[in-house]
Design a protein around this motif. Structure first.
Motif, PDB file in Angstrom:
ATOM      1  N   THR A 136       0.836  -1.203   0.000  1.00  0.00           N
ATOM      2  CA  THR A 136       0.000   0.000   0.000  1.00  0.00           C
ATOM      3  C   THR A 136       0.867   1.247   0.000  1.00  0.00           C
ATOM      4  O   THR A 136       0.538   2.255  -0.628  1.00  0.00           O
ATOM      5  N   ARG A 137       2.010   1.167   0.683  1.00  0.00           N
ATOM      6  CA  ARG A 137       2.868   2.343   0.813  1.00  0.00           C
ATOM      7  C   ARG A 137       3.452   2.784  -0.523  1.00  0.00           C
ATOM      8  O   ARG A 137       3.721   3.974  -0.725  1.00  0.00           O
ATOM      9  N   GLN A 138       3.647   1.876  -1.454  1.00  0.00           N
ATOM     10  CA  GLN A 138       4.134   2.269  -2.777  1.00  0.00           C
ATOM     11  C   GLN A 138       3.133   3.199  -3.453  1.00  0.00           C
ATOM     12  O   GLN A 138       3.518   4.194  -4.067  1.00  0.00           O
ATOM     13  N   VAL A 139       1.861   2.867  -3.360  1.00  0.00           N
ATOM     14  CA  VAL A 139       0.827   3.717  -3.944  1.00  0.00           C
ATOM     15  C   VAL A 139       0.748   5.036  -3.178  1.00  0.00           C
ATOM     16  O   VAL A 139       0.618   6.110  -3.779  1.00  0.00           O
ATOM     17  N   GLN A 140       0.854   4.964  -1.851  1.00  0.00           N
ATOM     18  CA  GLN A 140       0.834   6.185  -1.039  1.00  0.00           C
ATOM     19  C   GLN A 140       1.983   7.114  -1.425  1.00  0.00           C
ATOM     20  O   GLN A 140       1.808   8.338  -1.482  1.00  0.00           O
ATOM     21  N   PHE A 141       3.143   6.545  -1.707  1.00  0.00           N
ATOM     22  CA  PHE A 141       4.300   7.354  -2.103  1.00  0.00           C
ATOM     23  C   PHE A 141       4.031   8.072  -3.422  1.00  0.00           C
ATOM     24  O   PHE A 141       4.344   9.264  -3.581  1.00  0.00           O
ATOM     25  N   THR A 142       3.422   7.368  -4.371  1.00  0.00           N
ATOM     26  CA  THR A 142       3.084   7.993  -5.648  1.00  0.00           C
ATOM     27  C   THR A 142       2.120   9.151  -5.446  1.00  0.00           C
ATOM     28  O   THR A 142       2.289  10.222  -6.042  1.00  0.00           O
ATOM     29  N   VAL A 143       1.112   8.959  -4.598  1.00  0.00           N
ATOM     30  CA  VAL A 143       0.158  10.036  -4.320  1.00  0.00           C
ATOM     31  C   VAL A 143       0.863  11.201  -3.639  1.00  0.00           C
ATOM     32  O   VAL A 143       0.627  12.371  -3.986  1.00  0.00           O
ATOM     33  N   TRP A 144       1.740  10.911  -2.689  1.00  0.00           N
ATOM     34  CA  TRP A 144       2.477  11.978  -1.985  1.00  0.00           C
ATOM     35  C   TRP A 144       3.311  12.789  -2.982  1.00  0.00           C
ATOM     36  O   TRP A 144       3.334  14.022  -2.920  1.00  0.00           O
ATOM     37  N   MET A 145       3.973  12.103  -3.904  1.00  0.00           N
ATOM     38  CA  MET A 145       4.784  12.800  -4.897  1.00  0.00           C
ATOM     39  C   MET A 145       3.913  13.601  -5.858  1.00  0.00           C
ATOM     40  O   MET A 145       4.299  14.703  -6.283  1.00  0.00           O
ATOM     41  N   LEU A 146       2.752  13.102  -6.211  1.00  0.00           N
ATOM     42  CA  LEU A 146       1.828  13.875  -7.044  1.00  0.00           C
ATOM     43  C   LEU A 146       1.437  15.179  -6.354  1.00  0.00           C
ATOM     44  O   LEU A 146       1.398  16.246  -6.979  1.00  0.00           O
ATOM     45  N   GLU A 147       1.169  15.094  -5.058  1.00  0.00           N
ATOM     46  CA  GLU A 147       0.807  16.291  -4.302  1.00  0.00           C
ATOM     47  C   GLU A 147       1.960  17.289  -4.267  1.00  0.00           C
ATOM     48  O   GLU A 147       1.751  18.505  -4.364  1.00  0.00           O
ATOM     49  N   ARG A 148       3.183  16.800  -4.143  1.00  0.00           N
ATOM     50  CA  ARG A 148       4.342  17.702  -4.134  1.00  0.00           C
ATOM     51  C   ARG A 148       4.560  18.314  -5.527  1.00  0.00           C
ATOM     52  O   ARG A 148       4.970  19.470  -5.655  1.00  0.00           O
ATOM     53  N   THR A 149       4.287  17.538  -6.568  1.00  0.00           N
ATOM     54  CA  THR A 149       4.399  18.080  -7.928  1.00  0.00           C
ATOM     55  C   THR A 149       3.419  19.223  -8.116  1.00  0.00           C
ATOM     56  O   THR A 149       3.750  20.261  -8.712  1.00  0.00           O
ATOM     57  N   ILE A 150       2.213  19.074  -7.591  1.00  0.00           N
ATOM     58  CA  ILE A 150       1.208  20.133  -7.667  1.00  0.00           C
ATOM     59  C   ILE A 150       1.666  21.352  -6.871  1.00  0.00           C
ATOM     60  O   ILE A 150       1.471  22.499  -7.302  1.00  0.00           O
ATOM     61  N   ASP A 151       2.316  21.119  -5.726  1.00  0.00           N
ATOM     62  CA  ASP A 151       2.862  22.236  -4.930  1.00  0.00           C
ATOM     63  C   ASP A 151       3.831  23.084  -5.752  1.00  0.00           C
ATOM     64  O   ASP A 151       3.967  24.290  -5.505  1.00  0.00           O
ATOM     65  N   LEU A 152       4.517  22.456  -6.690  1.00  0.00           N
ATOM     66  CA  LEU A 152       5.571  23.144  -7.436  1.00  0.00           C
ATOM     67  C   LEU A 152       5.122  23.663  -8.799  1.00  0.00           C
ATOM     68  O   LEU A 152       5.934  24.128  -9.594  1.00  0.00           O
ATOM     69  N   MET A 153       3.823  23.613  -9.073  1.00  0.00           N
ATOM     70  CA  MET A 153       3.326  24.171 -10.329  1.00  0.00           C
ATOM     71  C   MET A 153       3.284  25.689 -10.249  1.00  0.00           C
ATOM     72  O   MET A 153       2.675  26.238  -9.328  1.00  0.00           O
ATOM     73  N   PRO A 154       3.913  26.380 -11.191  1.00  0.00           N
ATOM     74  CA  PRO A 154       3.900  27.849 -11.169  1.00  0.00           C
ATOM     75  C   PRO A 154       2.533  28.398 -11.575  1.00  0.00           C
ATOM     76  O   PRO A 154       1.652  27.642 -12.011  1.00  0.00           O
TER      77      PRO A 154
END
Length: 316
Positions: A136-154
């Motif tokens: 489950t944590r592998q999927v959670q990591f992908t979601v966490w990284m998606l959220e961080r990618t959104i944080d970095l959208m200009p």
């Protein structure tokens, strides 16, 4: 300060959406009125909207869900409500922490680095660096990284690029894991994928892609590009993409002890700044992301409301 995702030397110009028709404007207002109602409470909950959820329910967010729902108001409202419910139950605002997913990050199998020519941040997926068993944590990591990618959208940017490299005996995810990630992306991150750029697809993986294709919506399918020339095709400028495999000028070497805390700090600093600006602008449902990111109503040409410290990525 080490920046894991240095900004472009020249601001990129995001791809513009077509101007809304009068009917579409009315649709956006109808969805907005549903969620800005002071008595609104998310489905299956007794807890009203938190500020972080109101900020998530932006002008652009509503339009993303309307476009994904083929401009059907009731369908867009339903999908937004389902995502609000999912974000709470999945722990986006509390349980899904950097500490929880860090064991998945130590080998650099997912890396945020660079922006394409339309200002979309690049998220690299390197399956050959897989370091854990299916979980489950592998999927959670992908979601966490998606959220961080959104944080970095200009400002003005709403989507991201996936850069996937299946070289070096990459381990193919299980069918169940792939379906779980696809389901989350399609149901709860509509209109977020700009391009999926995929290198070195072996024969068996080609068969795997054919297997999951029926579960990928046609719009997403059209965004997948196999073995692209990202520099020649003018998707990325040289300085914004990795040299190895992708042909860029960025000699990036992943060092977890430097990259991980820097990524967390950068994202926290941006969200803190943008949240403060959002509050100053009224702190309500339906505010524009472009407004609170620039610090100026209606976007304008104001300087992006984020820290401006620059540095180079690690050299190999």
């Amino acid at each position: 300060m080490f920046l894991p995702i240095p900004p472009p030397a020249q601001p990129a110009v995001p791809t513009a959406h077509p101007e809304l028709t009068e009917t579409q404007v009315k649709m956006q207002q109808d969805v907005l009125q549903h969620f800005e109602n002071p008595e609104y409470i998310p489905t299956d909950s007794e807890k009203p909207l938190m500020d972080v959820e109101k900020m998530w329910l932006s002008y652009e967010c509503i339009l993303r869900y309307l476009r994904a729902s083929k401009w059907k108001v009731d369908a867009a409202i339903h999908r937004l409500e389902e995502t609000l419910k999912w974000r709470r139950s999945y722990g986006i605002y509390d349980a899904l922490t950097a500490d929880l997913v860090e064991p998945e990050a130590v080998t650099g199998k997912q890396i945020l680095l660079g922006y394409d020519t339309n200002g979309r941040p690049g998220l690299y997926l390197l399956p050959s660096r897989q370091n854990t068993t299916e979980s489950t944590r592998q999927v959670q990591f992908t979601v966490w990284m998606l959220e961080r990618t959104i944080d970095l959208m200009p400002p003005g940017v709403e989507s991201l690029d996936l850069l996937i490299n299946y070289a070096d005996k990459a381990k193919n995810p299980s069918f169940s894991t792939a379906r779980a990630v696809l389901s989350i992306l399609q149901d709860h991150y509509p209109e977020r994928l700009g391009l999926a750029l995929i290198l070195n697809v072996p024969f068996l993986l080609n068969a795997f892609f054919k297997l999951i294709t029926p579960f990928v919506d046609p719009v997403t399918r059209n965004k997948m590009k196999f073995n692209p020339q990202v520099i020649q095709d003018k998707i990325f400028s040289e300085e914004q993409v990795m040299k190895e495999w992708w042909g860029g000028a960025c000699n990036f070497a992943y060092e977890h002890d430097k990259y991980w805390p820097a990524l967390i700090s950068l994202c926290e600093e941006r969200t803190k700044t943008w949240t403060a600006t959002w509050h100053k602008m009224g702190g309500k449902v339906g505010l524009k992301e472009s407004d609170y990111k620039t610090g100026k109503p209606d976007g304008g040409e104001a300087t992006e409301a984020v820290p401006t410290t620059h540095s180079e990525p690690l050299e190999s």
